[in-house]
Design a protein around this motif. Structure first.
Motif, PDB file in Angstrom:
ATOM      1  N   VAL A 132      -4.576  76.818  50.181  1.00 24.24           N
ATOM      2  CA  VAL A 132      -6.147  76.994  50.540  1.00 24.24           C
ATOM      3  C   VAL A 132      -6.127  77.933  51.560  1.00 24.24           C
ATOM      4  O   VAL A 132      -7.154  78.787  51.444  1.00 24.24           O
ATOM      5  CB  VAL A 132      -6.711  75.426  50.703  1.00 24.24           C
ATOM      6  CG1 VAL A 132      -8.056  75.640  51.218  1.00 24.24           C
ATOM      7  CG2 VAL A 132      -6.352  74.603  49.620  1.00 24.24           C
ATOM      8  N   ALA A 133      -5.566  77.779  52.395  1.00 25.81           N
ATOM      9  CA  ALA A 133      -5.624  78.720  53.728  1.00 25.81           C
ATOM     10  C   ALA A 133      -5.693  80.272  53.066  1.00 25.81           C
ATOM     11  O   ALA A 133      -6.341  81.176  53.601  1.00 25.81           O
ATOM     12  CB  ALA A 133      -4.659  78.565  54.778  1.00 25.81           C
ATOM     13  N   LEU A 134      -4.684  80.539  52.248  1.00 27.35           N
ATOM     14  CA  LEU A 134      -4.529  82.059  51.670  1.00 27.35           C
ATOM     15  C   LEU A 134      -5.609  82.360  50.872  1.00 27.35           C
ATOM     16  O   LEU A 134      -6.072  83.557  50.924  1.00 27.35           O
ATOM     17  CB  LEU A 134      -3.302  81.885  50.850  1.00 27.35           C
ATOM     18  CG  LEU A 134      -3.014  83.214  50.149  1.00 27.35           C
ATOM     19  CD1 LEU A 134      -2.522  84.247  51.435  1.00 27.35           C
ATOM     20  CD2 LEU A 134      -1.652  83.309  49.341  1.00 27.35           C
ATOM     21  N   LEU A 135      -6.302  81.420  49.864  1.00 29.80           N
ATOM     22  CA  LEU A 135      -7.494  81.550  49.408  1.00 29.80           C
ATOM     23  C   LEU A 135      -8.633  81.759  50.207  1.00 29.80           C
ATOM     24  O   LEU A 135      -9.444  82.873  50.056  1.00 29.80           O
ATOM     25  CB  LEU A 135      -7.903  80.399  48.313  1.00 29.80           C
ATOM     26  CG  LEU A 135      -6.990  80.276  47.190  1.00 29.80           C
ATOM     27  CD1 LEU A 135      -7.105  78.770  46.716  1.00 29.80           C
ATOM     28  CD2 LEU A 135      -7.077  81.441  46.049  1.00 29.80           C
ATOM     29  N   ALA A 136      -8.867  81.146  51.454  1.00 24.70           N
ATOM     30  CA  ALA A 136      -9.773  81.354  52.432  1.00 24.70           C
ATOM     31  C   ALA A 136      -9.734  82.721  52.898  1.00 24.70           C
ATOM     32  O   ALA A 136     -10.683  83.646  53.209  1.00 24.70           O
ATOM     33  CB  ALA A 136      -9.808  80.331  53.307  1.00 24.70           C
ATOM     34  N   LEU A 137      -8.205  82.986  53.258  1.00 28.37           N
ATOM     35  CA  LEU A 137      -8.203  84.182  54.110  1.00 28.37           C
ATOM     36  C   LEU A 137      -8.623  85.849  53.161  1.00 28.37           C
ATOM     37  O   LEU A 137      -9.270  86.628  53.463  1.00 28.37           O
ATOM     38  CB  LEU A 137      -6.450  84.562  54.241  1.00 28.37           C
ATOM     39  CG  LEU A 137      -6.151  85.547  55.132  1.00 28.37           C
ATOM     40  CD1 LEU A 137      -6.602  85.337  56.619  1.00 28.37           C
ATOM     41  CD2 LEU A 137      -4.580  85.686  54.989  1.00 28.37           C
TER      42      LEU A 137
END
Ligand code: C5P
Length: 218
Positions: A40-45
């Motif tokens: 999810v963090a990667l998608l947000a980034l």
């Protein structure tokens, strides 16, 4: 009946290695819940989405663990893309602990974790597995080690992966992440009341795995 084994604790306590080896030994599935927060963090980034607005990303993320993916870290596919390495950067680590503080993100991922572990026969590692995801897990372990020991392990891991970073930075970032994990309002990191706490300083992984496997089989 096949158990649910919950392994919680701070970053760098050796959870991944212990959980994976224990799962292999028991013939159970190993599941790394932290990898989901990292996805999810990667998608947000990539989407330049503020952490507070990441709930829809968590609700729609197509996260798949490669069941054949033995070895560490576990192979993770995000919408079909192999993100195993991409989710391990220090930048994603920091952002993961920020999206993990968002209640909607946690609700979505906890649902997914519960679905994946519903049949038992699983060793799941994370921060809230024994407290929130599987409060009735048959075995709950809180694995921890001193901050210096944990940072040393993280540092060695990052170095082995070719990341250029100094020890002080690893220690500082770890402190920041621990602080965020322990003080957030939703499911802060803590040992379940009925968890066994194991301090891993100076102990070998093998020793710990054997101790835990004995508890499952007995
Ligand atoms: O375990 P790992 O360090 O890969 O997890 C990344 C981040 O995801 C943690 O710092 C924590 O904030 C979050 N996390 C969580 N609950 C879990 C697993 C991970 O909040 N069950």
């Amino acid at each position: 009946r096949r158990w649910v084994v919950a392994i919680d604790g701070p970053a760098g306590a050796g959870k991944s290695t212990v959980a994976r080896l224990l799962a292999d030994r028991l013939g159970y599935i190993y599941l790394d819940s932290g990898a989901m927060y990292r996805c999810v963090a990667l998608l947000a980034l990539r989407g330049a989405v503020e952490p507070e607005l990441a709930t829809p990303l968590a609700e729609t993320a197509e996260i798949l663990f490669d069941p054949a993916g033995i070895g560490e870290p576990q192979k993770v596919l995000l919408a079909g893309e192999d993100v195993t390495r991409a989710i391990r950067t220090p930048e994603v680590s920091q952002l993961a602990s920020k999206v993990a503080a968002v209640p909607g993100v946690r609700a979505a991922l906890v649902r997914l974790q519960q679905a994946l572990g519903a049949g038992g026969g699983v060793v799941m590692e994370g921060r809230d597995i024994g407290t929130v995801v599987f409060p009735h897990a048959e075995l709950k372990v809180f694995l921890t080690a001193s901050p210096e020991e944990r940072a040393r392990r993280r540092f060695a891991e990052l170095e082995a992966r070719g990341e250029i970073i100094d020890f002080e930075t690893v220690l500082a970032e770890q402190r920041e992440r621990d602080e965020r994990d322990q003080t957030r309002e939703t499911s802060p990191l803590k040992a379940a009341a009925d968890a066994i706490t194991l301090l891993t300083d100076g102990r070998t992984i093998e020793e710990i795995v054997v101790e835990l496997a004995g508890k499952v089989m007995s």
